[in-house]
Design a protein around this motif. Structure first.
Motif, PDB file in Angstrom:
ATOM      1  N   GLU A  32      -0.282  -0.014 -12.775  1.00 60.30           N
ATOM      2  CA  GLU A  32      -0.928   1.307 -12.801  1.00 60.30           C
ATOM      3  C   GLU A  32      -0.699   1.934 -14.172  1.00 60.30           C
ATOM      4  O   GLU A  32       0.441   2.056 -14.620  1.00 60.30           O
ATOM      5  CB  GLU A  32      -0.328   2.197 -11.706  1.00 60.30           C
ATOM      6  N   PHE A  33      -1.788   2.333 -14.827  1.00 57.70           N
ATOM      7  CA  PHE A  33      -1.676   2.914 -16.168  1.00 57.70           C
ATOM      8  C   PHE A  33      -2.244   4.329 -16.259  1.00 57.70           C
ATOM      9  O   PHE A  33      -2.263   4.913 -17.331  1.00 57.70           O
ATOM     10  CB  PHE A  33      -2.360   2.005 -17.194  1.00 57.70           C
ATOM     11  N   ASP A  34      -2.695   4.864 -15.138  1.00 56.57           N
ATOM     12  CA  ASP A  34      -3.255   6.214 -15.128  1.00 56.57           C
ATOM     13  C   ASP A  34      -2.119   7.238 -15.129  1.00 56.57           C
ATOM     14  O   ASP A  34      -1.235   7.191 -14.268  1.00 56.57           O
ATOM     15  CB  ASP A  34      -4.150   6.405 -13.898  1.00 56.57           C
ATOM     16  N   ASP A  35      -2.153   8.163 -16.074  1.00 54.16           N
ATOM     17  CA  ASP A  35      -1.069   9.140 -16.238  1.00 54.16           C
ATOM     18  C   ASP A  35      -0.821   9.959 -14.969  1.00 54.16           C
ATOM     19  O   ASP A  35       0.327  10.132 -14.540  1.00 54.16           O
ATOM     20  CB  ASP A  35      -1.392  10.105 -17.393  1.00 54.16           C
ATOM     21  N   GLY A 117       1.718  10.833 -24.071  1.00 57.83           N
ATOM     22  CA  GLY A 117       1.071  10.279 -22.887  1.00 57.83           C
ATOM     23  C   GLY A 117       2.120   9.736 -21.932  1.00 57.83           C
ATOM     24  O   GLY A 117       3.024   9.003 -22.345  1.00 57.83           O
ATOM     25  N   PHE A 118       2.001  10.118 -20.660  1.00 50.98           N
ATOM     26  CA  PHE A 118       3.021   9.742 -19.683  1.00 50.98           C
ATOM     27  C   PHE A 118       3.032   8.241 -19.418  1.00 50.98           C
ATOM     28  O   PHE A 118       4.093   7.623 -19.315  1.00 50.98           O
ATOM     29  CB  PHE A 118       2.790  10.514 -18.381  1.00 50.98           C
ATOM     30  N   SER A 119       1.854   7.645 -19.326  1.00 49.74           N
ATOM     31  CA  SER A 119       1.766   6.208 -19.076  1.00 49.74           C
ATOM     32  C   SER A 119       2.419   5.423 -20.210  1.00 49.74           C
ATOM     33  O   SER A 119       3.239   4.531 -19.978  1.00 49.74           O
ATOM     34  CB  SER A 119       0.306   5.776 -18.911  1.00 49.74           C
ATOM     35  N   ARG A 120       2.074   5.758 -21.420  1.00 51.41           N
ATOM     36  CA  ARG A 120       2.662   5.047 -22.562  1.00 51.41           C
ATOM     37  C   ARG A 120       4.173   5.235 -22.600  1.00 51.41           C
ATOM     38  O   ARG A 120       4.922   4.299 -22.886  1.00 51.41           O
ATOM     39  CB  ARG A 120       2.026   5.544 -23.858  1.00 51.41           C
ATOM     40  N   TYR A 121       4.618   6.454 -22.323  1.00 55.41           N
ATOM     41  CA  TYR A 121       6.048   6.773 -22.305  1.00 55.41           C
ATOM     42  C   TYR A 121       6.784   5.835 -21.348  1.00 55.41           C
ATOM     43  O   TYR A 121       7.815   5.245 -21.697  1.00 55.41           O
ATOM     44  CB  TYR A 121       6.225   8.226 -21.873  1.00 55.41           C
TER      45      TYR A 121
END
Length: 198
Positions: A32-35, A117-121
């Motif tokens: 899952e990559f959606d923030d 970005g939360f996903s990248r974090y």
């Protein structure tokens, strides 16, 4: 492992519950990559603390309604009156500390999202790719890892609560940051293949 009537071998934990099996087959372990979706799942895992995941899963639509579709920008503005209203909502887990942690988490999410970005974090903790654990049996599954401990510490520093290492590891399994389907489960190879598409 459980061999089901459809002749598919699955991880042991959904048992024979059709609702739980559907979650296992379509969602658990899928990267899952959606923030926003990651925020939702992290918060729900926090609500699970002390309860079973199936309890939370059955209430998920109620949680989505109560928490504005898990829109952090909306939740971050919740005031004490909304906290009190949530404490009266029988459709969710009425735990004041967890409700207040959700609001604090939404504010922390907004800060992280603005910064990188939360996903990248989150995914940077595993170098952007799902970890393939190749677990053979239930006994091989660990409740936490060194990475989940690092993520837990980082999230707490950002302002999140109910993000201990065990909760974080359950979250990592759910959102596919690690592929913890047992190797004999039909979903193991499917989730591993999804990781290769990144």
């Amino acid at each position: 492992m459980i061999l089901h009537p459809d002749n598919k071998a699955r991880c042991w934990w959904p048992g024979h519950d059709d609702f739980y099996i559907a979650y296992h087959d379509t969602e658990w372990g899928v990267p899952e990559f959606d923030d926003r979706a990651l925020f939702e799942k992290l918060i729900l895992d926090g609500f699970q603390a002390g309860l079973s995941w199936i309890t939370i899963l059955r209430k998920r639509e109620n949680f989505r309604r109560a928490f504005a579709g898990f829109d952090p920008a909306v939740i971050a503005r919740f005031d004490q009156a909304q906290v009190e209203a949530l404490m009266l909502d029988p459709g969710i887990v009425r735990n004041r500390a967890k409700i207040e942690a959700t609001i604090a988490g939404a504010r922390a999410w907004l800060t992280i999202q603005e910064r990188r970005g939360f996903s990248r974090y989150l995914w940077d903790f595993v170098d952007g790719r799902p970890v393939q654990n190749n677990l053979r049996s239930r006994a091989d599954v660990r409740p936490e890892t060194e990475v989940s401990r690092r993520i837990s510490k980082a999230l707490k520093a950002e302002g999140f609560n109910f993000v201990g290492p065990t909760i974080v590891y359950a979250f990592m399994q759910a959102v596919g940051m690690v592929n913890d389907h047992l190797t004999g489960c039909f979903r193991h190879a499917e989730c591993a293949a999804l990781a290769e598409t990144r």
